[in-house]
Design a protein around this motif. Structure first.
Motif, PDB file in Angstrom:
ATOM      1  N   VAL A  37      -7.519   2.717   4.634  1.00 30.67           N
ATOM      2  CA  VAL A  37      -8.367   1.530   4.776  1.00 30.67           C
ATOM      3  C   VAL A  37      -9.815   1.939   5.078  1.00 30.67           C
ATOM      4  CG1 VAL A  37      -8.832  -0.465   6.260  1.00 30.67           C
ATOM      5  CG2 VAL A  37      -6.513  -0.048   5.400  1.00 30.67           C
ATOM      6  N   ALA A  38      -9.972   2.927   5.968  1.00 35.58           N
ATOM      7  CA  ALA A  38     -11.323   3.389   6.305  1.00 35.58           C
ATOM      8  C   ALA A  38     -11.963   4.147   5.148  1.00 35.58           C
ATOM      9  CB  ALA A  38     -11.259   4.271   7.554  1.00 35.58           C
ATOM     10  N   GLU A  39     -11.188   5.028   4.530  1.00 38.21           N
ATOM     11  CA  GLU A  39     -11.731   5.866   3.454  1.00 38.21           C
ATOM     12  C   GLU A  39     -12.224   5.031   2.275  1.00 38.21           C
ATOM     13  OE1 GLU A  39     -10.152   9.370   0.391  1.00 38.21           O
ATOM     14  OE2 GLU A  39      -9.136   9.054   2.325  1.00 38.21           O
ATOM     15  N   HIS A  40     -11.509   3.956   1.968  1.00 40.27           N
ATOM     16  CA  HIS A  40     -11.846   3.132   0.804  1.00 40.27           C
ATOM     17  C   HIS A  40     -12.597   1.853   1.175  1.00 40.27           C
ATOM     18  CE1 HIS A  40      -9.432   5.805  -1.680  1.00 40.27           C
ATOM     19  NE2 HIS A  40      -8.472   5.722  -0.786  1.00 40.27           N
ATOM     20  N   SER A  41     -13.049   1.769   2.431  1.00 38.84           N
ATOM     21  CA  SER A  41     -13.842   0.610   2.896  1.00 38.84           C
ATOM     22  C   SER A  41     -13.170  -0.710   2.521  1.00 38.84           C
ATOM     23  CB  SER A  41     -15.262   0.672   2.307  1.00 38.84           C
ATOM     24  OG  SER A  41     -15.902   1.881   2.655  1.00 38.84           O
ATOM     25  N   MET A  42     -11.859  -0.794   2.777  1.00 37.27           N
ATOM     26  CA  MET A  42     -11.109  -1.966   2.346  1.00 37.27           C
ATOM     27  C   MET A  42     -11.448  -3.230   3.121  1.00 37.27           C
ATOM     28  SD  MET A  42      -7.316  -0.328   1.654  1.00 37.27           S
ATOM     29  CE  MET A  42      -6.617  -1.944   1.244  1.00 37.27           C
TER      30      MET A  42
ATOM     31  N   GLY B 299      -1.847   6.910   8.444  1.00 42.05           N
ATOM     32  CA  GLY B 299      -2.221   7.079   7.053  1.00 42.05           C
ATOM     33  C   GLY B 299      -2.769   5.806   6.432  1.00 42.05           C
ATOM     34  N   VAL B 300      -2.173   4.664   6.790  1.00 40.94           N
ATOM     35  CA  VAL B 300      -2.675   3.377   6.292  1.00 40.94           C
ATOM     36  C   VAL B 300      -4.102   3.145   6.799  1.00 40.94           C
ATOM     37  CG1 VAL B 300      -2.392   0.868   6.452  1.00 40.94           C
ATOM     38  CG2 VAL B 300      -0.404   2.324   6.017  1.00 40.94           C
ATOM     39  N   VAL B 301      -4.317   3.410   8.080  1.00 39.92           N
ATOM     40  CA  VAL B 301      -5.654   3.231   8.657  1.00 39.92           C
ATOM     41  C   VAL B 301      -6.648   4.185   8.005  1.00 39.92           C
ATOM     42  CG1 VAL B 301      -6.992   3.502  10.777  1.00 39.92           C
ATOM     43  CG2 VAL B 301      -4.803   2.310  10.831  1.00 39.92           C
TER      44      VAL B 301
ATOM     45  N   ILE C 250       0.860  -1.178   0.000  1.00 38.92           N
ATOM     46  CA  ILE C 250       0.000   0.000   0.000  1.00 38.92           C
ATOM     47  C   ILE C 250       0.899   1.232   0.000  1.00 38.92           C
ATOM     48  CG2 ILE C 250      -0.203  -0.004   2.545  1.00 38.92           C
ATOM     49  CD1 ILE C 250      -3.037   1.175   2.148  1.00 38.92           C
ATOM     50  N   ARG C 251       0.495   2.264  -0.750  1.00 42.94           N
ATOM     51  CA  ARG C 251       1.279   3.493  -0.843  1.00 42.94           C
ATOM     52  C   ARG C 251       0.357   4.675  -0.548  1.00 42.94           C
ATOM     53  NH1 ARG C 251       5.708   2.250  -5.533  1.00 42.94           N
ATOM     54  NH2 ARG C 251       5.674  -0.030  -5.285  1.00 42.94           N
ATOM     55  N   THR C 252       0.635   5.357   0.533  1.00 42.46           N
ATOM     56  CA  THR C 252      -0.209   6.472   0.964  1.00 42.46           C
ATOM     57  C   THR C 252       0.550   7.787   0.790  1.00 42.46           C
ATOM     58  OG1 THR C 252       0.552   6.236   3.250  1.00 42.46           O
ATOM     59  CG2 THR C 252      -1.444   5.027   2.621  1.00 42.46           C
ATOM     60  N   PRO C 253      -0.161   8.930   0.771  1.00 43.61           N
ATOM     61  CA  PRO C 253       0.510  10.220   0.567  1.00 43.61           C
ATOM     62  C   PRO C 253       1.485  10.571   1.685  1.00 43.61           C
ATOM     63  CG  PRO C 253      -1.857  10.406   0.194  1.00 43.61           C
ATOM     64  CD  PRO C 253      -1.627   9.062   0.801  1.00 43.61           C
ATOM     65  N   ILE C 254       2.484  11.335   1.321  1.00 47.82           N
ATOM     66  CA  ILE C 254       3.444  11.844   2.304  1.00 47.82           C
ATOM     67  C   ILE C 254       2.807  12.934   3.162  1.00 47.82           C
ATOM     68  CG2 ILE C 254       5.575  13.203   2.525  1.00 47.82           C
ATOM     69  CD1 ILE C 254       6.700  11.602   0.191  1.00 47.82           C
TER      70      ILE C 254
ATOM     71  N   GLU D 124     -11.614   3.462  14.502  1.00 54.27           N
ATOM     72  CA  GLU D 124     -12.799   4.173  14.985  1.00 54.27           C
ATOM     73  C   GLU D 124     -12.453   5.604  15.392  1.00 54.27           C
ATOM     74  OE1 GLU D 124     -16.652   3.108  17.793  1.00 54.27           O
ATOM     75  OE2 GLU D 124     -14.687   2.223  18.255  1.00 54.27           O
ATOM     76  N   GLN D 125     -11.239   5.799  15.976  1.00 54.99           N
ATOM     77  CA  GLN D 125     -10.825   7.133  16.407  1.00 54.99           C
ATOM     78  C   GLN D 125     -10.756   8.119  15.255  1.00 54.99           C
ATOM     79  OE1 GLN D 125      -7.595   5.489  19.503  1.00 54.99           O
ATOM     80  NE2 GLN D 125      -7.340   7.641  19.029  1.00 54.99           N
ATOM     81  N   ILE D 126     -10.407   7.628  14.059  1.00 58.34           N
ATOM     82  CA  ILE D 126     -10.268   8.547  12.929  1.00 58.34           C
ATOM     83  C   ILE D 126     -11.511   8.551  12.048  1.00 58.34           C
ATOM     84  CG2 ILE D 126      -7.766   8.322  12.955  1.00 58.34           C
ATOM     85  CD1 ILE D 126      -8.046   6.661  10.377  1.00 58.34           C
ATOM     86  N   GLY D 127     -12.607   7.975  12.556  1.00 60.82           N
ATOM     87  CA  GLY D 127     -13.880   8.099  11.867  1.00 60.82           C
ATOM     88  C   GLY D 127     -14.299   6.918  11.035  1.00 60.82           C
ATOM     89  N   GLY D 128     -13.562   5.802  11.103  1.00 59.25           N
ATOM     90  CA  GLY D 128     -13.938   4.611  10.363  1.00 59.25           C
ATOM     91  C   GLY D 128     -14.785   3.673  11.196  1.00 59.25           C
TER      92      GLY D 128
END
Length: 440
Positions: A103-108, A98-100, A51-55, A303-307
């Motif tokens: 994962v939450a943003e894209h409902s992985m 960022g990984v979490v 997985i590659r997330t933004p800097i 859950e803390q970041i809204g997922g």
């Protein structure tokens, strides 16, 4: 002679890299590539996917995820306001948040748990020193959506397998359990009560954290506070049956796989998001920067970041520290040398030489072509052989006019059997390449 002042523009000031943000140049970069290749191979064997997330991420992601009263958030983050829209942004100080978020943003996790890994630069504003830089690099593995202790153990086994693949020695594993929030709450109250009785022995940093993040006081490096810390209430003594069972299950699997471990009741890690199992791989060969890999379970971060709530566990290793430890232990490192150096006596033979080099490369042979040092020609044969030897190549291929007229090329051994020369038909290059690969 004219007295007029020179109209030449001033010489531009030489620009250099930001202190603590280092260029990685050849041949050192080859060591990085070698390590990364080892990691990719190992991750594939454990079925972890990249997985590659933004800097750059939203600042609240780290404030909410890591905890407001942590060194990273309080002192070390590179944060700024986007001048276009006023958005608060931060160069990532670590990758798990960022990984979490991704994962939450894209409902992985909609179709089950995911095993992921990443590589890349992180940024923290701190005083550069050995093993600690403002831009540093981490490799990490994260397993999300799995609640069981067997996945905690799997990640520890994954890291242990990497040390084995790299040939690293004398890396010890330390374990602890941080339990669940209600258990930490009971321990926190007991810890604050204990530390308040010894407040005269606490340094300024510890007093500041006494009521906001007392658990981090246990991780102090201040020698004057070690006796106080050692006698403090231990979190592990506040764990309930389920937390202890989870921790014991991890240890049983590690024992079954021959992985040595030691419980360190003061091990807390630097971020607020951990619960249950935490661990570090530590060495004594890098001074104060002895932790080369650390991680643990973080079941509440999503859950803390809204997922949607989901369990998770992971680790990150410091690339610079691992490479430094490899140097300290003088471990075997990758060969940077080409297999073949092509000697080109004249520009007239360049087309044949380049064609042969391309054929060898298609068969997996590493070829360095001699390049003209100037527009006057290819340079003397003596200088070319010096460069061939300096390249570390095992063989030199000499594309002489006479040999080429007969459809041949001269092969000269530069290492084993140094100086031995044979002629080979150009049409048998592929066959020779296969032989060369088998003896590499």
């Amino acid at each position: 002679m004219s007295n007029e002042k020179s109209t030449l523009p001033p010489k531009p000031e030489k620009l250099v890299a930001v202190k603590g943000m280092n260029d990685i140049l050849p041949p050192e970069s080859a060591r990085w590539e070698w390590l990364e290749a080892k990691v990719r191979d190992l991750m594939a064997r454990y079925a972890y996917r990249n997985i590659r997330t933004p800097i750059v991420e939203p600042t609240p992601l780290f404030v909410r995820g890591l905890g407001e009263v942590t060194d990273i958030v309080e002192k070390e983050m590179y944060s700024f306001e986007d001048r276009l829209n006023g958005e608060q942004l931060t160069l990532r100080p670590e990758a798990t948040a960022g990984v979490v978020r991704a994962v939450a943003e894209h409902s992985m996790l909609y179709d089950g748990g995911k095993r992921l890994y990443y590589m890349g630069p992180m940024f923290r504003h701190e005083r550069p020193q050995r093993g600690r830089y403002r831009q540093f690099h981490q490799i990490g593995a994260e397993a999300l959506g799995f609640p069981g202790a067997e996945v905690d153990a799997e990640l520890i086994l994954l890291a242990s397998a990497l040390w084995r693949d790299l040939g690293l020695q004398n890396v010890r594993l330390e374990l602890n359990s941080l339990g669940q929030p209600d258990e930490r709450k009971a321990h926190r109250a007991a810890l604050i009560a204990y530390l308040e009785k010894h407040i005269d022995l606490l340094d300024e940093e510890a007093r500041r954290r006494l009521h906001s993040n007392p658990l981090r006081i246990l991780d102090t490096k201040n020698p004057a506070m070690q006796s106080v810390v050692e006698a403090a209430p231990r979190l592990i003594d506040f764990l309930g049956e389920e937390s202890l069972a989870h921790f014991n299950a991890v240890k049983v699997i590690l024992d079954a796989n021959g992985v040595a471990w030691k419980v360190n009741p003061r091990l807390v890690r630097g971020m607020d998001y951990y619960n249950l199992t935490v661990f570090e791989f530590v060495t004594d060969q890098l001074g104060s920067q002895g932790t080369i890999c650390g991680g643990g379970r973080y079941d509440y971060l999503i859950e803390q970041i809204g997922g949607k709530a989901a369990p998770a566990v992971g680790w990150a290793l410091g690339v610079e520290r691992v490479l430094e430890l490899l140097k300290e232990q003088q471990s075997a490192l990758p060969s940077l040398a080409p297999d073949v150096y092509a000697i080109v006596p004249s520009t007239a033979v360049l087309p044949r030489a380049v064609t042969t080099a391309e054929q060898l490369r298609r068969h997996g042979i590493r070829v360095q072509m001699h390049a003209a040092p100037s527009l006057d020609g290819m340079g003397s044969m003596k200088s070319q052989f010096k460069k061939a030897d300096a390249s570390g190549a095992a063989y030199a291929l000499v594309f002489g006019d006479d040999e080429l007229s007969r459809g041949m090329v001269t092969v000269k051994a530069l290492r084993d059997g140094a100086g031995e020369q044979t002629e080979r038909p150009l049409e048998s290059v592929a066959q020779w390449a296969a032989t060369l690969q088998s003896t590499r």
